[in-house]
Design a protein around this motif. Structure first.
Motif, PDB file in Angstrom:
ATOM      1  N   UNK A 109       0.831  -1.202   0.000  1.00  0.00           N
ATOM      2  CA  UNK A 109       0.000   0.000   0.000  1.00  0.00           C
ATOM      3  C   UNK A 109       0.867   1.253   0.000  1.00  0.00           C
ATOM      4  N   UNK A 110       1.923   1.259   0.783  1.00  0.00           N
ATOM      5  CA  UNK A 110       2.785   2.436   0.873  1.00  0.00           C
ATOM      6  C   UNK A 110       3.399   2.839  -0.443  1.00  0.00           C
ATOM      7  N   UNK A 111       3.683   1.878  -1.328  1.00  0.00           N
ATOM      8  CA  UNK A 111       4.267   2.203  -2.626  1.00  0.00           C
ATOM      9  C   UNK A 111       3.356   3.091  -3.462  1.00  0.00           C
ATOM     10  N   UNK A 112       2.088   3.179  -3.098  1.00  0.00           N
ATOM     11  CA  UNK A 112       1.115   3.948  -3.878  1.00  0.00           C
ATOM     12  C   UNK A 112       0.960   5.375  -3.364  1.00  0.00           C
ATOM     13  N   UNK A 123      11.974  17.414   8.039  1.00  0.00           N
ATOM     14  CA  UNK A 123      11.619  17.507   9.455  1.00  0.00           C
ATOM     15  C   UNK A 123      11.391  16.115  10.034  1.00  0.00           C
ATOM     16  N   UNK A 124      11.324  16.033  11.352  1.00  0.00           N
ATOM     17  CA  UNK A 124      11.049  14.762  12.004  1.00  0.00           C
ATOM     18  C   UNK A 124       9.690  14.211  11.626  1.00  0.00           C
ATOM     19  N   UNK A 125       8.710  15.087  11.516  1.00  0.00           N
ATOM     20  CA  UNK A 125       7.363  14.660  11.133  1.00  0.00           C
ATOM     21  C   UNK A 125       7.356  14.099   9.715  1.00  0.00           C
ATOM     22  N   UNK A 126       8.067  14.779   8.827  1.00  0.00           N
ATOM     23  CA  UNK A 126       8.139  14.308   7.440  1.00  0.00           C
ATOM     24  C   UNK A 126       8.867  12.973   7.356  1.00  0.00           C
ATOM     25  N   UNK A 127       9.954  12.839   8.099  1.00  0.00           N
ATOM     26  CA  UNK A 127      10.708  11.588   8.109  1.00  0.00           C
ATOM     27  C   UNK A 127       9.847  10.429   8.604  1.00  0.00           C
ATOM     28  N   UNK A 128       9.074  10.677   9.641  1.00  0.00           N
ATOM     29  CA  UNK A 128       8.210   9.634  10.188  1.00  0.00           C
ATOM     30  C   UNK A 128       7.134   9.219   9.186  1.00  0.00           C
ATOM     31  N   UNK A 129       6.581  10.187   8.472  1.00  0.00           N
ATOM     32  CA  UNK A 129       5.547   9.878   7.483  1.00  0.00           C
ATOM     33  C   UNK A 129       6.106   8.985   6.382  1.00  0.00           C
ATOM     34  N   UNK A 130       7.335   9.269   5.942  1.00  0.00           N
ATOM     35  CA  UNK A 130       7.956   8.482   4.876  1.00  0.00           C
ATOM     36  C   UNK A 130       8.255   7.065   5.359  1.00  0.00           C
ATOM     37  N   UNK A 131       8.898   6.944   6.521  1.00  0.00           N
ATOM     38  CA  UNK A 131       9.325   5.626   6.993  1.00  0.00           C
ATOM     39  C   UNK A 131       8.162   4.798   7.528  1.00  0.00           C
ATOM     40  N   UNK A 132       7.318   5.383   8.350  1.00  0.00           N
ATOM     41  CA  UNK A 132       6.213   4.625   8.920  1.00  0.00           C
ATOM     42  C   UNK A 132       5.149   4.297   7.871  1.00  0.00           C
ATOM     43  N   UNK A 133       5.000   5.167   6.886  1.00  0.00           N
ATOM     44  CA  UNK A 133       4.035   4.915   5.824  1.00  0.00           C
ATOM     45  C   UNK A 133       4.548   4.006   4.740  1.00  0.00           C
ATOM     46  N   UNK A 405      -3.177   5.657   4.312  1.00  0.00           N
ATOM     47  CA  UNK A 405      -2.719   4.279   4.149  1.00  0.00           C
ATOM     48  C   UNK A 405      -3.512   3.327   5.046  1.00  0.00           C
ATOM     49  N   UNK A 406      -3.836   3.759   6.250  1.00  0.00           N
ATOM     50  CA  UNK A 406      -4.626   2.916   7.150  1.00  0.00           C
ATOM     51  C   UNK A 406      -5.996   2.614   6.558  1.00  0.00           C
ATOM     52  N   UNK A 407      -6.599   3.612   5.924  1.00  0.00           N
ATOM     53  CA  UNK A 407      -7.921   3.408   5.332  1.00  0.00           C
ATOM     54  C   UNK A 407      -7.873   2.336   4.254  1.00  0.00           C
ATOM     55  N   UNK A 408      -6.826   2.370   3.442  1.00  0.00           N
ATOM     56  CA  UNK A 408      -6.691   1.372   2.383  1.00  0.00           C
ATOM     57  C   UNK A 408      -6.433  -0.009   2.976  1.00  0.00           C
TER      58      UNK A 408
END
Length: 441
Positions: A109-112, A123-133, A405-408
């Motif tokens: 799902x994350x690849x999409x 930023x830390x928030x941006x980094x978390x979105x990329x890695x966790x997502x 991503x969670x919704x998908x």
């Protein structure tokens, strides 16, 4: 993407699918997956062996087979002539399939998704979105004049966040808006000052292609491998001064479809020649609207039809091999008056896939901060885009990645159509990465 203000089908055809036994196994496996936002599942989801090639093959249809351009609520129709089969090699197919097979649900799902990262520093928030997502792509946003070396330090850090898949080297698509004029995100030492598209459109196409190759080499030097350009929208002469998204910002190559097609193709070919993935936008065209969908709700094109001459630049780009097409968030009342293009299977499946024969990946315009889509939750935007036939969701808001991503992920066990759409989208995205050298097995 946030732009500066003026003052500042049938479903896509893919390779053969596995049998009913896999479909049942897929449902069981999905049902066991974690429903946590963006987290890896404990089990992998078995994908199909399908893969799609970004190499386009146009189709033609008779006028009698086309839906009425004046229908207020058009119905999805199957084009009478299917696009020729994709030309993906066996090696590509095998690598794409093996990579998809090895992925967890969250990775698939994350690849999409394409998440945003500030061009001057993640930023830390941006980094978390990329890695966790587990996202497959990143968009560098926010103008910078720090130059190549500074941007490279950002992209080097971003690149370390790419999801790890057993048996494959899988990289991130790292994109930006490098059109020229007011829409040039990256500047400073190492980057040319790119003139606006109106100026580019006055050059011979051969010169534009050569210049675009040079601009693409600069992007590569900065670690950027994807450009959300060129613009293939045609603005008629009488609307230039009132066309908010394109004309007022001098983003059009010309005021007739032929000129726009010639020059957008030249830009596209120049990017590809230097190894940068181009993205043609904003299908089916923003040249005949007034409002900018980034800042305005209810933007509507009341002119464009499924057989419109202004589709020529997009058709030409498909024939030239564009790997990505970005879809507009406006509504086209003579194509599908009940839904915005980004959420319309009539626009994506019937028109872009069916009539124009596009075989690559469809990416949304920003559906995070854009006012045009603010009537739906982030989760619903992602689900509706994928259901319409879109393949990669772009949001400039890092906080959108988890709910989207969670919704998908949460919907997959109970939605067979969505499972099929995610599988198809994953193969299109991985094929584009394989072709760009970002996937090796």
């Amino acid at each position: 993407m946030r732009l500066p203000t003026p003052s500042a089908a049938s479903r896509p055809s893919v390779a053969r699918r596995r049998g009913a036994g896999l479909a049942l196994g897929l449902m069981v496996t999905l049902a066991a997956c974690s429903s946590g936002g963006g987290g890896d599942s404990s089990a992998s989801v078995a994908p199909s062996s399908a893969t799609a090639s970004p190499s386009p093959s146009p189709t033609t249809t008779s006028p009698s087979a086309r839906p009425s351009p004046t229908a207020t609520h058009p119905t999805t129709t199957k084009p009478p002539v299917a696009p020729p089969a994709p030309t993906t090699t066996k090696a590509q197919t095998s690598c794409v399939d093996r990579t998809a097979d090895a992925m967890t649900t969250a990775q698939r799902v994350g690849q999409l998704f394409m998440a945003a990262v500030t061009s001057t520093g993640m930023t830390g928030t941006e980094s978390a979105a990329v890695s966790q997502g587990r996202v497959g792509a990143v968009f560098l946003m926010g103008h910078t004049t720090a130059g190549t070396a500074a941007v490279k330090s950002v992209t080097d850090r971003v690149r370390t966040l790419a999801t790890s898949v057993k048996g494959a080297r899988l990289g991130l698509l790292i994109a930006t808006d490098q059109e020229g004029g007011q829409v040039q995100v990256l500047g400073g030492p190492g980057f040319s000052t790119i003139p606006d598209a109106v100026t580019q459109g006055q050059w011979p196409a051969s010169r534009l292609q050569q210049e675009a190759t040079g601009w693409a080499k600069q992007l590569r030097a900065a670690g950027v491998n994807m450009n959300l350009a060129p613009v293939a929208d045609t603005v008629p002469p009488d609307l230039v001064k009132v066309n908010g998204p394109i004309g007022e910002l001098n983003r059009e190559y010309g005021n007739d479809p032929a000129t726009v097609a010639t020059h957008s193709d030249a830009f596209l070919r120049g990017m590809r020649a230097a190894g940068v993935v181009p993205t043609v936008k904003h299908f089916p065209g923003l040249g005949r609207v007034r409002g900018n969908t980034d800042f305005t709700a209810g933007v509507t094109d009341t002119v464009t039809t499924t057989t419109d001459p202004y589709l020529q630049p997009f058709r030409s780009a498909v024939q030239a091999g564009t790997p990505f097409v970005m879809v507009s968030s406006a509504t086209y009342s003579r194509i599908d008056g009940s839904r915005q293009a980004v959420f319309s299977p009539v626009v994506l499946r019937d028109l872009l896939r069916g009539r124009l024969g596009f075989q690559g990946a469809v990416i949304s315009d920003d559906i995070g901060a854009a006012v045009a889509v603010s009537d739906r939750s982030p989760a619903q935007r992602a689900l509706d885009f994928l259901a319409a036939g879109g393949n990669m969701v772009l949001t400039v808001r890092p906080g959108d990645i988890a709910p989207m991503t969670s919704a998908v992920i949460n919907r997959l066990p109970k939605d067979a159509a969505l499972r099929k759409d995610v599988d198809d989208s994953l193969h299109r995205v991985l094929t584009a990465k394989r072709n760009a050298g970002l996937l090796t097995c």
